[in-house]
Structure formats: structure tokens, C-alpha cells
Design a protein around this motif. Structure first.
Motif, PDB file in Angstrom:
ATOM      1  N   THR A   1       0.751  -1.166   0.038  1.00  0.00           N
ATOM      2  CA  THR A   1      -0.125  -0.156   0.205  1.00  0.00           C
ATOM      3  C   THR A   1       1.009   1.061  -0.136  1.00  0.00           C
ATOM      4  O   THR A   1       0.616   2.291  -0.922  1.00  0.00           O
ATOM      5  N   LEU A   2       2.016   1.206   0.726  1.00  0.00           N
ATOM      6  CA  LEU A   2       3.025   2.559   0.785  1.00  0.00           C
ATOM      7  C   LEU A   2       3.456   2.629  -0.491  1.00  0.00           C
ATOM      8  O   LEU A   2       3.705   3.544  -0.909  1.00  0.00           O
ATOM      9  N   ALA A   3       3.786   1.487  -1.050  1.00  0.00           N
ATOM     10  CA  ALA A   3       4.755   1.442  -2.294  1.00  0.00           C
ATOM     11  C   ALA A   3       3.907   1.867  -3.350  1.00  0.00           C
ATOM     12  O   ALA A   3       4.093   2.795  -4.197  1.00  0.00           O
ATOM     13  N   ILE A   4       2.664   1.465  -3.391  1.00  0.00           N
ATOM     14  CA  ILE A   4       1.619   1.895  -4.468  1.00  0.00           C
ATOM     15  C   ILE A   4       1.194   3.730  -4.397  1.00  0.00           C
ATOM     16  O   ILE A   4       1.335   4.274  -5.265  1.00  0.00           O
ATOM     17  N   PHE A   5       1.258   3.848  -3.014  1.00  0.00           N
ATOM     18  CA  PHE A   5       1.041   5.330  -2.818  1.00  0.00           C
ATOM     19  C   PHE A   5       2.312   6.447  -3.388  1.00  0.00           C
ATOM     20  O   PHE A   5       1.939   7.289  -3.953  1.00  0.00           O
ATOM     21  N   ALA A   6       3.347   5.870  -2.697  1.00  0.00           N
ATOM     22  CA  ALA A   6       4.377   6.530  -3.069  1.00  0.00           C
ATOM     23  C   ALA A   6       4.899   6.682  -4.712  1.00  0.00           C
ATOM     24  O   ALA A   6       5.277   7.816  -5.294  1.00  0.00           O
TER      25      ALA A   6
ATOM     26  N   ALA B   1      -2.742  18.147  -6.265  1.00  0.00           N
ATOM     27  CA  ALA B   1      -4.163  17.545  -5.376  1.00  0.00           C
ATOM     28  C   ALA B   1      -4.703  16.433  -6.089  1.00  0.00           C
ATOM     29  O   ALA B   1      -4.907  15.513  -5.253  1.00  0.00           O
ATOM     30  N   LEU B   2      -4.876  16.288  -7.381  1.00  0.00           N
ATOM     31  CA  LEU B   2      -5.444  15.313  -8.143  1.00  0.00           C
ATOM     32  C   LEU B   2      -4.644  13.871  -7.866  1.00  0.00           C
ATOM     33  O   LEU B   2      -5.264  12.904  -7.297  1.00  0.00           O
ATOM     34  N   PRO B   3      -3.344  13.812  -8.171  1.00  0.00           N
ATOM     35  CA  PRO B   3      -2.810  12.588  -7.874  1.00  0.00           C
ATOM     36  C   PRO B   3      -2.575  12.347  -6.467  1.00  0.00           C
ATOM     37  O   PRO B   3      -2.581  11.185  -6.048  1.00  0.00           O
ATOM     38  N   MET B   4      -2.566  13.111  -5.526  1.00  0.00           N
ATOM     39  CA  MET B   4      -2.658  12.819  -4.108  1.00  0.00           C
ATOM     40  C   MET B   4      -3.865  12.325  -3.601  1.00  0.00           C
ATOM     41  O   MET B   4      -4.261  11.110  -2.952  1.00  0.00           O
TER      42      MET B   4
ATOM     43  N   VAL C   1      -6.666   4.941  -3.511  1.00  0.00           N
ATOM     44  CA  VAL C   1      -6.453   3.626  -3.482  1.00  0.00           C
ATOM     45  C   VAL C   1      -5.713   2.822  -2.317  1.00  0.00           C
ATOM     46  O   VAL C   1      -5.952   1.730  -1.971  1.00  0.00           O
ATOM     47  N   SER C   2      -5.022   3.880  -1.395  1.00  0.00           N
ATOM     48  CA  SER C   2      -4.253   3.296  -0.054  1.00  0.00           C
ATOM     49  C   SER C   2      -5.672   3.100   0.705  1.00  0.00           C
ATOM     50  O   SER C   2      -5.547   2.226   1.674  1.00  0.00           O
ATOM     51  N   VAL C   3      -6.465   3.929   0.791  1.00  0.00           N
ATOM     52  CA  VAL C   3      -7.765   3.572   1.667  1.00  0.00           C
ATOM     53  C   VAL C   3      -8.549   2.284   1.251  1.00  0.00           C
ATOM     54  O   VAL C   3      -8.788   1.510   2.110  1.00  0.00           O
TER      55      VAL C   3
END
Length: 455
Positions: free
Chosen positions: A15-20, A155-158, A164-166
Motif C-alpha cells: 500500500t505504501l509502495a503504491i501510494f509513493a 491535489a489530483l494525484p494525491m 487507492v491506499s484507503v
């Protein structure tokens, strides 16, 4: 081993890897897109719009307004937009790269030689005092840090990365907590006396530590069910079997009285007393066994609590007079519950008789009907005596079978530690509960909570 550990570790790590990765990809894509668009019409359109805005602000608000406008633009725009005066300094005091100064000098020379005309956004922004500023985009100063610091850009990519992480965390949380919630509910059912609960069928083929825990839980529940079933059956069988020899003892006692011609009355009276005690104990054991098996849960009817208490007090008053005390109903009001009237009467009677036993002479056992503050559809029956009370460490065990307090409330004062246990099982059979606490003044205060019938 530790399969659950690796599931949790890998899930959070991914999850962290996907987010980063999503964040870095979005930022770098925007950065690359911005660099490649420096000579494209869309960038010229934006610069032309900024030029018009700056010129309008300069004309209306002067140098101070222009500076404020440029500061706000710098906070939102990923590309640094410089306003450079004739001396080569930026309006916000930012460092001006040498290549921009060179580019401006080259444009001036060409304009003076009439080799080219200034584009709309390349014309200087002029102020009323005659000073002017050239608007120049600094494409080479775009950095990842600057992109990440601009809310409009990131804002959008964040938001996408966060979504996705949620979702990943929700799936993981549900996967982990569902079996634990099932275990919690099953544990509560077992604590309430339902030993038939099993959780392995709801695990849906899991093969991790939680599944192993569920298997161990089911084995424990199965073992407890067998032990308690055997215990209840033994208690019931022994109680029934004791009835026959007790009946024969009573017959033999009667014959012994006839043949003794009054020469052994004291001894025979003692034997009769012990037989009566055994009979009472057997009756209690049989009643407790029926409650454990849930036999008396049938024959539900609507019971008027006030009417039941009034009849109970009338019957209990005879026993209270022999103890030189009274039984008094302090407060009452109409209240209907669903229960077996005989069983509920017996349960409350056990509590009242216990209070009569231990209240001081010349005092009264006080019974009150109270509204349950924590439950609009509930009622509390309070029974208070004026006796010596119970040690605080004994209060949690007061409703367990064969529990007796060593000092004031012991076997010598009568009872076998079953009356309150029977009351507890009977009250809980209909969704209520019974608790005890020592009164600050003196005596024991017992609260019986019942559910009212919804009108």
C-alpha cells in the motif's frame, strides 16, 4: 508459521509502495509535461493570460498590488514566473538565472534592430511611474519539490493515491477484523451460557493464525459443552436419586418415633431437621438443574411486576415476623414484563428471603421499583436489607452456585449458596441481569433489571 504477519507486512508495504509510486509518477509526469510544453501554444496562452492579469493589477494597484499578485501566482503555479525590471532583478527578490538575462538582452537587441516584434506576453508590464517589468517563465527551475508544494498541481494525484491506499487498507482491515469480530461474538455467547457456538465454519477456508485460533476456540467450546453437560446431568441424576432414600428415611423416622415411646425425641428431632435440610437442598439442586437446561424458559406470559411484588411481600411477611423484622414496598408503579410468572416469583422470593435472613432485628427489608436510567424500556427491582453486608471481594461471586460468605452470611445462618444462583439464572433466562453492592450506610443492595413489554 507467521502467515498472518507476512500478510499484514506485505499488505501495508505494498500500500505504501503504491501510494509513493503513484505520487512520484504523477509529479514526474507533470514535471516532464511542463518542460516539453514551454514552446507550445497552451503555455503561450497561459502566459498571455498572466500578462493581462498582471498589467491590470499594475494599473489599478501599483507596485504593491503587482507584488501581491505575483506572490499568489507563485504559490499556485509550478513554473516559476519571474517579473524582471530593467536592472535585471525579480520583483519578489528571487535569483534570476543568467540564461534569462541573456535571453532578455538578445530580445531587446533584436527589437531595437527591428528584427522581430515582441509577442503579447513578452511586452513589459508598465506601471504609472514609468517603470516596467518583463514576464519570463523559468522552465529550468521547475523542481519536484516545487511541484509537490503546489496544491493545485498535486491535489489530483494525491487524491487518487490516497483513494487507492484507503481501499487497500479497508480490504485488509475487513479481512483481519471479520474473524476477530466473529470470535468476539462467540465468546460473548459462551460467557452468557451458550456453549453451542462454533466459529470455524465461518472462517471460509482461511489458513492462518486466526484460523488456528478459531480451531482452538472450537475445541475449547466443545470440551466445555461436554463437561458442563455431564456436570448438569450428574447434578440432576444425583438430585433425583437422593429423593428415594430421603423418602425412606422419613418413613423410618416415623416408625422410630412410634417405637421409642418418647425416649429419644431430642435425637429424632435432630434427624428430622437434617432430613428437611437435605430435602431443601435437593429441591434447590433440581431447580438449579432445570434452569441450567433452560427447561423453565417456556410458558411465557405477561406479568404485572407490582402485583407480583405485593403478593410476594404478603407471603414473606410471615417469615419476617419470626425474625422480628418487616418487608416493605417503598415505591411501585404499573410495569409489565414477559416471563414465566412462577419462575420470576421464585427468583425474586429467593432474593427477599435471603435479605430477611441477614437484616438486623427491628429493621425492614425495603423493596423498590425504579425506572432504569440507562434503558427506557427497562425496570429495576431493588431489594435492600440492613444486615452486615458482604466483603467487596465476594460481590462478583455472590451469584455463583454454592458460594457462601465466611463471616456473617455463612452456612450456620441457613442456606446452601444456591438461592441467589437460582435467582441469577432465572433472571438471565428472560434477558435481565442481577447485581449486588454494599450500601454506604449498611446492608446489601441487590438490583434486578428486567425488560418491559413495549406498549
Amino acid at each position: 508459521m507467521h502467515r498472518l504477519f507476512w500478510k499484514i507486512f506485505l499488505s501495508f508495504w505494498l500500500t505504501l509502495a503504491i501510494f509513493a509510486a503513484a505520487l512520484m509518477f504523477a509529479a514526474s509526469s507533470y514535471l516532464e509535461h511542463t518542460r516539453t510544453q514551454q514552446d507550445i501554444g497552451s503555455m503561450r496562452t497561459r502566459l498571455s493570460k498572466y500578462f493581462d492579469q498582471g498589467q491590470a493589477v499594475a494599473k489599478q494597484e501599483g507596485i504593491a498590488g503587482l507584488k501581491e499578485w505575483l506572490d499568489q501566482l507563485d504559490r499556485s503555479e509550478a513554473i516559476p514566473i519571474l517579473l524582471i525590471n530593467e536592472a535585471g532583478r525579480d520583483l519578489l527578490g528571487r535569483e534570476v538565472p543568467a540564461y534569462i538575462i541573456t535571453r532578455l538582452d538578445r530580445r531587446r537587441q533584436r527589437a531595437e534592430q527591428n528584427e522581430q516584434r515582441w509577442l503579447h506576453h513578452q511586452q513589459p508590464i508598465r506601471l504609472a511611474d514609468g517603470s516596467s517589468f518583463h514576464m519570463v517563465p523559468d522552465f529550468q527551475s521547475i523542481t519536484l519539490r516545487r511541484v509537490l508544494q503546489r496544491p493545485r498541481v498535486i491535489a489530483l494525484p494525491m487524491a487518487i493515491a490516497a483513494l487507492v491506499s484507503v481501499l487497500a487498507c479497508l480490504i485488509l482491515g475487513r479481512y483481519l477484523t471479520f474473524p476477530l469480530e466473529r470470535l468476539r461474538r462467540a465468546t460473548q455467547h459462551i460467557a452468557a451460557g451458550d456453549l453451542t457456538q462454533r466459529v470455524v465454519p465461518s472462517m471460509r477456508g482461511r489458513r492462518d493464525e486466526i484460523a488456528e485460533l478459531a480451531g482452538a476456540f472450537d475445541k475449547m467450546a466443545e470440551r466445555l459443552e461436554k463437561v458442563f453437560s455431564a456436570q448438569r446431568q450428574l447434578l440432576s441424576d444425583v438430585s433425583h436419586e437422593l429423593r428415594s432414600p430421603l423418602a425412606r428415611l422419613q418413613v423410618a423416622l416415623g416408625l422410630a418415633r412410634q417405637r421409642s415411646n418418647g425416649q429419644a425425641e431430642k435425637e429424632l428431632d435432630r434427624i428430622e431437621l437434617e432430613i428437611e435440610r437435605l430435602n431443601e437442598l435437593v429441591s434447590h439442586l433440581l431447580e438449579f438443574s432445570r434452569l441450567q437446561a433452560g427447561v423453565d424458559a417456556a410458558h411465557i406470559e405477561q406479568v404485572d411486576i407490582r402485583e407480583l411484588l405485593e403478593g410476594l411481600i404478603e407471603d414473606a411477611q410471615f417469615e419476617a415476623e419470626s425474625k422480628d423484622c418487616k418487608v416493605r414496598l417503598r415505591t411501585s408503579f404499573p410495569a409489565i414484563v414477559k416471563a414465566n410468572a412462577t419462575l420470576l416469583y421464585s427468583a425474586i422470593e429467593n432474593v427477599v428471603r435471603n435479605a430477611i435472613k441477614y437484616t438486623k432485628r427491628g429493621t425492614a427489608v425495603e423493596i423498590s421499583m425504579l425506572a432504569d436510567a440507562g434503558n427506557e424500556q427497562g425496570i429495576i427491582i431493588q431489594v435492600r436489607d440492613h444486615g452486615p453486608g458482604v466483603p467487596n471481594e465476594m460481590l462478583p461471586h455472590l451469584f455463583e452456585p454454592f458460594t457462601r460468605v465466611e463471616k456473617a452470611r455463612d452456612r450456620l445462618s441457613g442456606g446452601y449458596g444456591l438461592g441467589l444462583a437460582i435467582a441469577d439464572r432465572a433472571i438471565r433466562l428472560y434477558g435481565g441481569d442481577i447485581t449486588a453492592r454494599n450500601d454506604p450506610d449498611e446492608g446489601l443492595n441487590i438490583h434486578i433489571r428486567l425488560q418491559l413489554v413495549k406498549v
